[in-house]
Design a protein around this motif. Structure first.
Motif, PDB file in Angstrom:
ATOM      1  N   UNK A   1      -0.900  -9.102   2.565  1.00 38.07           N
ATOM      2  CA  UNK A   1      -1.367  -7.718   2.577  1.00 38.07           C
ATOM      3  C   UNK A   1      -2.274  -7.418   3.767  1.00 38.07           C
ATOM      4  N   UNK A   2      -2.495  -8.408   4.610  1.00 35.24           N
ATOM      5  CA  UNK A   2      -3.467  -8.255   5.692  1.00 35.24           C
ATOM      6  C   UNK A   2      -3.167  -7.052   6.573  1.00 35.24           C
ATOM      7  N   UNK A   3      -1.928  -6.933   7.021  1.00 36.18           N
ATOM      8  CA  UNK A   3      -1.588  -5.829   7.924  1.00 36.18           C
ATOM      9  C   UNK A   3      -1.720  -4.496   7.216  1.00 36.18           C
ATOM     10  N   UNK A   4      -1.233  -4.409   5.968  1.00 39.00           N
ATOM     11  CA  UNK A   4      -1.309  -3.153   5.222  1.00 39.00           C
ATOM     12  C   UNK A   4      -2.759  -2.743   5.003  1.00 39.00           C
ATOM     13  N   UNK A   5      -3.610  -3.690   4.661  1.00 36.19           N
ATOM     14  CA  UNK A   5      -5.027  -3.370   4.463  1.00 36.19           C
ATOM     15  C   UNK A   5      -5.655  -2.846   5.744  1.00 36.19           C
ATOM     16  N   UNK A   6      -5.376  -3.511   6.847  1.00 35.20           N
ATOM     17  CA  UNK A   6      -5.939  -3.073   8.123  1.00 35.20           C
ATOM     18  C   UNK A   6      -5.434  -1.684   8.489  1.00 35.20           C
ATOM     19  N   UNK A   7      -4.167  -1.443   8.247  1.00 34.45           N
ATOM     20  CA  UNK A   7      -3.594  -0.136   8.574  1.00 34.45           C
ATOM     21  C   UNK A   7      -4.260   0.980   7.777  1.00 34.45           C
ATOM     22  N   UNK A   8      -4.558   0.725   6.510  1.00 36.22           N
ATOM     23  CA  UNK A   8      -5.199   1.738   5.674  1.00 36.22           C
ATOM     24  C   UNK A   8      -6.590   2.061   6.198  1.00 36.22           C
ATOM     25  N   UNK A   9      -7.337   1.034   6.587  1.00 34.41           N
ATOM     26  CA  UNK A   9      -8.681   1.256   7.125  1.00 34.41           C
ATOM     27  C   UNK A   9      -8.605   2.076   8.416  1.00 34.41           C
ATOM     28  N   UNK A  10      -7.710   1.683   9.312  1.00 35.12           N
ATOM     29  CA  UNK A  10      -7.585   2.383  10.595  1.00 35.12           C
ATOM     30  C   UNK A  10      -7.109   3.818  10.380  1.00 35.12           C
ATOM     31  N   UNK A  11      -6.132   4.026   9.510  1.00 39.43           N
ATOM     32  CA  UNK A  11      -5.607   5.367   9.269  1.00 39.43           C
ATOM     33  C   UNK A  11      -6.678   6.276   8.679  1.00 39.43           C
ATOM     34  N   UNK A  12      -7.464   5.740   7.751  1.00 38.83           N
ATOM     35  CA  UNK A  12      -8.530   6.544   7.150  1.00 38.83           C
ATOM     36  C   UNK A  12      -9.534   6.990   8.197  1.00 38.83           C
ATOM     37  N   UNK A  13      -9.993   6.062   9.008  1.00 36.10           N
ATOM     38  CA  UNK A  13     -10.995   6.418  10.010  1.00 36.10           C
ATOM     39  C   UNK A  13     -10.411   7.308  11.100  1.00 36.10           C
ATOM     40  N   UNK A  14      -9.141   7.069  11.478  1.00 40.85           N
ATOM     41  CA  UNK A  14      -8.507   7.905  12.495  1.00 40.85           C
ATOM     42  C   UNK A  14      -8.388   9.351  12.025  1.00 40.85           C
ATOM     43  N   UNK A  15      -8.227   9.545  10.714  1.00 44.20           N
ATOM     44  CA  UNK A  15      -8.124  10.884  10.143  1.00 44.20           C
ATOM     45  C   UNK A  15      -9.491  11.488   9.833  1.00 44.20           C
ATOM     46  N   UNK A  16     -10.555  10.747  10.104  1.00 47.97           N
ATOM     47  CA  UNK A  16     -11.899  11.254   9.849  1.00 47.97           C
ATOM     48  C   UNK A  16     -12.359  11.116   8.414  1.00 47.97           C
ATOM     49  N   UNK A  17     -11.657  10.287   7.626  1.00 45.72           N
ATOM     50  CA  UNK A  17     -12.044  10.084   6.234  1.00 45.72           C
ATOM     51  C   UNK A  17     -13.052   8.951   6.123  1.00 45.72           C
ATOM     52  N   UNK A  18     -13.702   8.863   4.969  1.00 47.73           N
ATOM     53  CA  UNK A  18     -14.594   7.750   4.717  1.00 47.73           C
ATOM     54  C   UNK A  18     -13.793   6.454   4.686  1.00 47.73           C
TER      55      UNK A  18
END
Length: 286
Positions: free
Chosen positions: A163-180
């Motif tokens: 799940x490493x890549x999926x977890x990292x992608x979620x963190x990056x996507x959230x911050x890229x969208x300006x979310x917490x």
């Protein structure tokens, strides 16, 4: 959402068909209680669970209550959203199995004029690929996260390394969208505190800032892992205090009295540590 925003540290699931557990959940150490109408509730009890959630939300609660609805493609999900349109004390909706911005828009349409924070749970490879699209689909999207049990099945992985890549992608996507920054999914091995702690530490290293729990006994472990250490807080405070005597440069870099160069990103990182540590301080006072 600014980089300094400090989201809830702990979330606690409680099955919607077990209303006798609501009071205990609300009295727990969790920052937010999640009434689960989906995975924790058998099909025969879906209607009862929805009614229990409606009754709970009809009065003010001692801490925020969110509701995890059923899949929006099901008649249960549609009924859940219809009920939540008028729920007066609803802090947010956790939307499972989100795979696209269209799914988010479908929820918004179902809610009518009701505007409530949405936490979109991504539980498939298709959803992971569309993570940024989902995160930026609507102003009411407050957070995204993973539904890891379904995702493991979809990907065919059996451990957290898969799940490493999926977890990292979620963190990056959230911050890229300006979310917490996101919170982690639940750890299902209830009596494995050591494994929970190790998993939390891995998640924190990737940028996660909290976690959902399935039992109150998991909450102290989660809190300990996601609150910055005393050493981290001390270093952050020392950096911010030292800036008072620093010398600015034309390039936006600050030179500390000891000769160390500090840029804005390092300052924001220190401020973030202080903000996250404040969550632990607030919990200690309650």
């Amino acid at each position: 959402m600014s980089p300094l925003a400090a989201p809830p540290l702990t979330w606690l699931y409680v099955p919607g068909d077990r209303p006798e557990r609501f009071a205990k959940a609300l009295a727990s150490e969790a920052d937010v209680v999640i009434v689960d109408l989906e995975d924790a509730v058998a099909p025969a009890h879906k209607d009862d669970a929805r009614e229990n959630a409606r009754v709970l939300l009809s009065d003010a609660t001692r801490k925020p209550v969110t509701v995890r609805i059923n899949d929006i493609r099901s008649h249960w999900g549609a009924a859940d959203l219809a009920m939540l349109r008028d729920a007066p004390n609803l802090a947010g909706i956790r939307v499972p199995k989100v795979e696209s911005a269209a799914d988010v828009r479908a929820v918004r349409t179902a809610l009518g004029t009701r505007s409530v924070p949405l936490n979109c749970l991504i539980e498939s490879a298709r959803g992971v690929e569309a993570a940024f699209e989902i995160a930026s689909a609507d102003p009411t999207v407050a957070a995204i996260g993973l539904g890891e049990a379904d995702l493991r099945s979809d990907l065919g992985v059996t451990d957290e390394d898969g799940l490493l890549w999926a977890r990292s992608r979620i963190v990056v996507a959230a911050r890229a969208a300006g979310l917490m920054s996101p919170a982690m999914a639940v750890y299902t091995k209830l009596d494995d505190a050591r494994g929970l702690a190790a998993s939390c530490r891995r998640g924190r290293a990737l940028g996660f800032v909290g976690r959902a729990a399935i039992h109150p006994q998991q909450l102290p472990v989660i809190a300990e892992c996601f609150v910055p250490t005393e050493a981290e807080v001390s270093a952050a405070r020392e950096l911010l205090m030292t800036l008072d005597g620093a010398i600015g440069t034309a390039h936006g870099v600050v030179v500390l009295p000891n000769g160390q160069f500090v840029d804005r990103a390092m300052v924001e990182g220190a401020e973030r540590v202080i903000a996250l540590a404040a969550r632990g301080d607030a919990r200690a006072r309650t």
